[in-house]
Design a protein around this motif. Structure first.
Motif, PDB file in Angstrom:
ATOM      1  N   HIS A   1      10.413   1.341 -13.141  1.00 47.46           N
ATOM      2  CA  HIS A   1       9.337   2.008 -12.403  1.00 47.46           C
ATOM      3  C   HIS A   1       8.231   1.036 -11.989  1.00 47.46           C
ATOM      4  O   HIS A   1       7.109   1.439 -11.684  1.00 47.46           O
ATOM      5  CB  HIS A   1       8.746   3.138 -13.249  1.00 47.46           C
ATOM      6  CG  HIS A   1       9.741   4.208 -13.585  1.00 47.46           C
ATOM      7  ND1 HIS A   1      10.333   5.003 -12.621  1.00 47.46           N
ATOM      8  CD2 HIS A   1      10.270   4.603 -14.770  1.00 47.46           C
ATOM      9  CE1 HIS A   1      11.170   5.839 -13.197  1.00 47.46           C
ATOM     10  NE2 HIS A   1      11.156   5.617 -14.501  1.00 47.46           N
ATOM     11  N   THR A   2       8.564  -0.241 -11.959  1.00 47.43           N
ATOM     12  CA  THR A   2       7.622  -1.273 -11.535  1.00 47.43           C
ATOM     13  C   THR A   2       7.782  -1.542 -10.046  1.00 47.43           C
ATOM     14  O   THR A   2       8.894  -1.622  -9.534  1.00 47.43           O
ATOM     15  CB  THR A   2       7.870  -2.583 -12.309  1.00 47.43           C
ATOM     16  OG1 THR A   2       7.649  -2.358 -13.701  1.00 47.43           O
ATOM     17  CG2 THR A   2       6.946  -3.687 -11.830  1.00 47.43           C
ATOM     18  N   LEU A   3       6.665  -1.671  -9.354  1.00 45.25           N
ATOM     19  CA  LEU A   3       6.658  -2.108  -7.960  1.00 45.25           C
ATOM     20  C   LEU A   3       6.267  -3.586  -7.965  1.00 45.25           C
ATOM     21  O   LEU A   3       5.136  -3.930  -8.300  1.00 45.25           O
ATOM     22  CB  LEU A   3       5.669  -1.289  -7.131  1.00 45.25           C
ATOM     23  CG  LEU A   3       5.566  -1.659  -5.644  1.00 45.25           C
ATOM     24  CD1 LEU A   3       6.890  -1.417  -4.932  1.00 45.25           C
ATOM     25  CD2 LEU A   3       4.431  -0.873  -4.974  1.00 45.25           C
ATOM     26  N   PHE A   4       7.206  -4.445  -7.589  1.00 40.84           N
ATOM     27  CA  PHE A   4       6.985  -5.886  -7.661  1.00 40.84           C
ATOM     28  C   PHE A   4       6.587  -6.425  -6.287  1.00 40.84           C
ATOM     29  O   PHE A   4       7.304  -6.249  -5.307  1.00 40.84           O
ATOM     30  CB  PHE A   4       8.244  -6.600  -8.141  1.00 40.84           C
ATOM     31  CG  PHE A   4       8.063  -8.093  -8.317  1.00 40.84           C
ATOM     32  CD1 PHE A   4       7.535  -8.599  -9.488  1.00 40.84           C
ATOM     33  CD2 PHE A   4       8.398  -8.972  -7.305  1.00 40.84           C
ATOM     34  CE1 PHE A   4       7.347  -9.962  -9.657  1.00 40.84           C
ATOM     35  CE2 PHE A   4       8.210 -10.339  -7.449  1.00 40.84           C
ATOM     36  CZ  PHE A   4       7.686 -10.830  -8.634  1.00 40.84           C
ATOM     37  N   PHE A   5       5.421  -7.081  -6.242  1.00 40.42           N
ATOM     38  CA  PHE A   5       4.943  -7.720  -5.011  1.00 40.42           C
ATOM     39  C   PHE A   5       5.327  -9.200  -5.058  1.00 40.42           C
ATOM     40  O   PHE A   5       4.902  -9.929  -5.970  1.00 40.42           O
ATOM     41  CB  PHE A   5       3.423  -7.595  -4.893  1.00 40.42           C
ATOM     42  CG  PHE A   5       2.959  -6.242  -4.435  1.00 40.42           C
ATOM     43  CD1 PHE A   5       2.540  -6.040  -3.125  1.00 40.42           C
ATOM     44  CD2 PHE A   5       2.933  -5.168  -5.307  1.00 40.42           C
ATOM     45  CE1 PHE A   5       2.098  -4.795  -2.696  1.00 40.42           C
ATOM     46  CE2 PHE A   5       2.493  -3.911  -4.894  1.00 40.42           C
ATOM     47  CZ  PHE A   5       2.083  -3.722  -3.584  1.00 40.42           C
ATOM     48  N   ALA A   6       6.124  -9.642  -4.103  1.00 39.57           N
ATOM     49  CA  ALA A   6       6.525 -11.051  -4.024  1.00 39.57           C
ATOM     50  C   ALA A   6       5.448 -11.821  -3.258  1.00 39.57           C
ATOM     51  O   ALA A   6       5.513 -11.969  -2.035  1.00 39.57           O
ATOM     52  CB  ALA A   6       7.883 -11.182  -3.338  1.00 39.57           C
ATOM     53  N   LEU A   7       4.447 -12.299  -3.996  1.00 42.24           N
ATOM     54  CA  LEU A   7       3.321 -12.971  -3.353  1.00 42.24           C
ATOM     55  C   LEU A   7       3.673 -14.399  -2.990  1.00 42.24           C
ATOM     56  O   LEU A   7       4.401 -15.074  -3.720  1.00 42.24           O
ATOM     57  CB  LEU A   7       2.106 -12.958  -4.282  1.00 42.24           C
ATOM     58  CG  LEU A   7       1.546 -11.581  -4.678  1.00 42.24           C
ATOM     59  CD1 LEU A   7       0.272 -11.757  -5.490  1.00 42.24           C
ATOM     60  CD2 LEU A   7       1.286 -10.718  -3.443  1.00 42.24           C
ATOM     61  N   ARG A   8       3.117 -14.838  -1.881  1.00 40.21           N
ATOM     62  CA  ARG A   8       3.263 -16.224  -1.461  1.00 40.21           C
ATOM     63  C   ARG A   8       1.909 -16.909  -1.527  1.00 40.21           C
ATOM     64  O   ARG A   8       0.903 -16.354  -1.097  1.00 40.21           O
ATOM     65  CB  ARG A   8       3.793 -16.307  -0.022  1.00 40.21           C
ATOM     66  CG  ARG A   8       5.272 -16.009   0.110  1.00 40.21           C
ATOM     67  CD  ARG A   8       5.689 -16.059   1.571  1.00 40.21           C
ATOM     68  NE  ARG A   8       7.135 -16.115   1.725  1.00 40.21           N
ATOM     69  CZ  ARG A   8       7.761 -16.000   2.884  1.00 40.21           C
ATOM     70  NH1 ARG A   8       7.062 -15.822   3.994  1.00 40.21           N
ATOM     71  NH2 ARG A   8       9.076 -16.077   2.941  1.00 40.21           N
TER      72      ARG A   8
END
Length: 814
Positions: free
Chosen positions: A40-47
């Motif tokens: 239930h985690t929303l993962f943001f792939a930050l650059r």
């Protein structure tokens, strides 16, 4: 925050690809290494300039995460997970936080300034928490990433928020203002921090004030310069110690350990005592007092609570404990958001398989106790905590929710039986609300050493690592050198952090260094650069990979490997291309190839060489010749042996100056620890190590009296002399003494007097207002290791690696 993916699509202006847009998410993550990542985690792939979260999407997917915010989708995950595709993942994270913040209407205090933000935030939390359910930034989460993560921690039970905002250049605060949407503002001060990001002081002031564009009221120390930039629409509530036109006038009567503040407000006068006497603490306390006045707190309540203010510890510290334990000291705060951060840090620094959590009652979560401790239990389980020691009446009532739990009603009750509780070969996270006084537990459990310490900033290590990783091509592997006790900074702890960052190799000088890391649980491949033949059995036993640089060494190693019936044991072939220290010369290559063709006991894992002058562009032709020879010799070996080994030749300065020769791997050394030979690059690295001590004794000597051995310093005036318990046995060169070197006390230079002794040095503090027990900076920001090396006509390596093992290392994360 609980939302379906479908509802997030319009908020993020995202394109959706995936099988389940009705999937539910209730947590946000940007860290691929967190054990708290789940379905239930929303993962943001930050650059960022030095990292890209897209490189770790497969790893996060393997953890069970199936919901991502990305710029692009890896081919391997197409159709397997839910993807919200956006042009900029950081902007999307901020958009989500902005929308979420807009759902709540309770007051929000926004704090910015050059210094004091975190202290003001923590003190306000302490002062107001008896009356409010407060959500605040954990630690110093005040950046473009930290602020949205903080705001996303709001829940329906909170009725007051305190968020800090930090910026480093123009155009940043407008984003933080939209996310925080403060109703009450506090400007702590405008100082020199991050000056390099602004063209003028005015530009910085205007950028800071952007946070307060829509506040109902702004609290600040009355200042004509700042007021000149304030829009007329912003209503202010000012204080001053010299301008009686301020709304609140204060007179400070400073004593040794406290300050009496005489407050004049609305024609009324009263006194407030705070337990500090330095100007910064007085300023921070006044900002907090102004909030209490604005909220119309009773005078007696203000006096009572302000008298209880305390030093704020803003760092997670790693310390050696007794009986082969490691202690993570977070003994001054206990809230749900910071617990999540501390548990992630525990995992990154776990030396032993066994993990113990000592935890107090948790306050200000905004949740009822049943919901709160159910979530805490899930955190404990997901982080594989082996034992919980619960301290406090509330958490003790929920002891059954925690594995292998011991519960105590108070810290004193635990301390009374602590000797009967076995702590051995484990990592211990100590996390408690301030009034539980968990520092007493730390004192009992930590290893007893003297007062000189070398503090290692793990955030700086991570920053410097990412700085150099950003220079690499996507397929270039990275070996990091941790030889010589990680250049004097501490072996295991840094190796563990590097493993957490998933580097490809570690490099040590001798076998015993590698054995110690393997025995401590490091699983990364480790190359031994200078293996002695007597260490070969140990290398094989612990799966350490030797650098082989001579036929004699190769023959001896192969013979032993064949006796042990080993197959394809990894070795690394060192070529001498001009350093002329160790390695096979060009004329040795045919014999080397022939010998390797005769055995199956070893496998050439890599071929390497070492640049002699990659830091000095005067010798660029020599370095290019080294690269040409390395290419030719390694190619000759690869073709003859029909192998495709890892090739590597670049060191730290080689990474920066000869990036065209990255081959398959590079070796990062001194740069990791914040040292560069290039002045421009040095500005982009962060300081890693600070050597600290304390003043043991202060005395005054008269003209004609001397200090130290051989009377090398003779006083020409009445001189105040402070003795500091650090000397050449701790690694401070005697050449740094006798007026050549200095330490820093209370941000002022204190010249070293006379000869440096084995265990002590003496400094001149005549013009410094200091006392016994005050902190002394031996090196760090000032003096820096670079400055010391220049004065002593040596190199930073020597300064750093000379610090004795008897100096305690403390590792911390901001």
């Amino acid at each position: 925050m609980t939302r379906s993916i479908r509802t997030l699509i319009p908020i993020l202006k995202a394109q959706f690809q995936g099988p389940h847009d009705i999937a539910i998410v209730d947590a946000v993550s940007i860290d691929s290494r967190s054990l708290q990542n789940g379905p239930h985690t929303l993962f943001f792939a930050l650059r960022g300039p030095n990292h890209d979260g897209h490189n770790f999407l497969e790893t996060v997917y393997a953890q069970g995460v199936t919901n991502f915010v990305v710029h692009s989708i890896p081919e391997s995950l197409v159709g397997k997970a839910n993807f919200l595709i956006v042009p900029d993942t950081l902007v999307a994270l901020q958009q989500l936080a902005t929308a979420y913040r807009s759902e709540f209407s309770f007051p929000i205090i926004g704090v910015t300034g050059s210094n004091g933000k975190t202290i003001v935030k923590e003190w306000l939390n302490f002062l107001l928490s008896p009356d409010y359910h407060i959500i605040r930034s954990p630690k110093s989460y005040n950046s473009q990433v930290g602020v949205p993560l903080s705001v996303l921690g709001i829940n329906e039970k909170h009725n007051l928020g305190i968020f800090e905002a930090g910026i480093s250049t123009v155009g940043e605060m407008v984003h933080l203002q939209k996310i925080i949407q403060p109703t009450l503002g506090i400007l702590t001060n405008i100082g020199s921090a991050h000056d390099e990001g602004f063209q003028s002081a005015g530009e910085k002031i205007k950028e800071k004030l952007t946070l307060f564009s829509a506040v109902e009221l702004l609290i600040l120390n009355k200042n004509r310069t700042i007021e000149a930039f304030l829009p007329p629409s912003i209503r202010t509530f000012t204080w001053s110690s010299d301008d009686k036109k301020a709304d609140v006038f204060v007179m400070a009567n400073e004593h040794a350990d406290f300050t009496e503040l005489r407050i004049t407000y609305q024609k009324q006068c009263f006194k407030v005592v705070i337990p500090f006497s330095d100007f910064a603490s007085i300023e921070n306390a006044m900002h907090c007092l102004m909030v209490l006045l604005y909220l119309r707190y009773d005078e007696a309540v203000i006096q009572e609570r302000m008298a209880q203010l305390y030093p704020v510890e803003m760092r997670l510290k790693v310390k050696n404990g007794q009986h082969q334990t490691r202690i993570i000291d977070d003994s001054y705060s206990s809230d749900f958001q910071s617990l999540k951060i501390a548990l992630d840090f525990l995992e990154s620094q776990q030396q032993y398989k066994k993990k113990t959590l000592i935890l107090s009652d948790i306050f200000q979560s905004g949740l009822d106790n049943d919901a709160l401790y159910a979530q805490v239990s899930l955190l404990v389980v997901s982080n594989h905590i082996n034992r919980v020691i619960a301290i406090g009446p509330t958490i003790s009532a929920y002891k059954r929710k925690f594995p292998n739990c011991l519960a105590f009603p108070s810290t004193q009750a635990f301390l009374e039986v602590i000797d009967s509780v076995v702590f051995e070969q484990e990592t211990i996270l100590i996390k408690g609300a301030r009034h539980f006084h968990f520092e007493d537990i730390v004192t009992v459990l930590e290893e007893k050493t003297h007062e000189t310490v070398l503090e290692i900033n793990l955030n700086a290590i991570s920053h410097n690592l990412n700085f150099y990783k950003a220079k690499l091509q996507s397929n270039t592997k990275l070996m990091v050198m941790v030889k010589a006790f990680s250049y004097g900074n501490g072996g295991y702890e840094i190796a563990k952090l590097l493993a957490h960052h998933k580097v490809d190799y570690l490099g040590v000088a001798f076998a015993d260094e590698g054995v110690a890391l393997k025995q401590a649980g490091i699983q990364l491949p480790i190359m031994v650069l200078n293996p002695e033949s007597t260490s070969y059995p140990s290398l094989m036993q612990h799966a350490l990979e030797p650098e082989i640089y001579s036929l004699k060494g190769l023959n001896a190693f192969v013979k032993l490997a064949e006796q042990k019936k080993l197959k394809r044991f990894p070795i690394h072939i060192k070529l001498d291309t001009g350093m002329h220290r160790l390695g096979f010369m060009e004329q040795d290559i045919p014999a080397l190839i022939a010998r390797l063709q005769q055995t199956q006991a070893v496998e050439v894992k890599s071929i390497l060489s070492h640049l002699a002058a990659s830091d000095d562009m005067k010798f660029v032709d020599f370095t290019l010749a080294q690269l040409t020879l390395f290419d030719a010799l390694s190619t000759q070996m690869m073709e003859a042996l029909e192998i495709q080994p890892i090739r590597h030749i670049l060191n730290t300065s080689g990474i920066s100056n000869f990036g065209q020769a990255q081959y398959d791997m590079v070796r990062l050394g001194i740069g990791l620890y914040g040292i560069s030979n290039d002045e421009d690059e040095q500005k982009l690295l962060e300081q890693v190590a600070t050597l600290k001590s304390v003043i043991s004794q202060i005395r005054v000597i008269e003209p004609g009296e001397s200090v130290g051995y051989s009377r090398r310093f003779m006083a020409e005036r009445p001189t105040c002399v402070a003795t500091v318990p650090i000397g050449y046995a701790d690694g401070i060169s005697r050449h740094w003494g006798n007026g050549k070197g200095y330490v820093t006390v209370k941000n002022k230079k204190a010249p070293i007097l006379g000869s440096i002794c084995m265990d002590m040095l003496m400094v001149d503090v005549t013009d410094i207002d200091c006392k016994e027990g005050h902190e002394v900076i031996v090196f760090g920001k000032d003096p820096s290791v670079m400055h010391m090396a220049k004065v002593l006509d040596t190199i930073p390596y020597e300064i750093m690696t000379s610090i004795s093992q008897r100096v305690k290392r403390i590792f911390y994360r901001e």
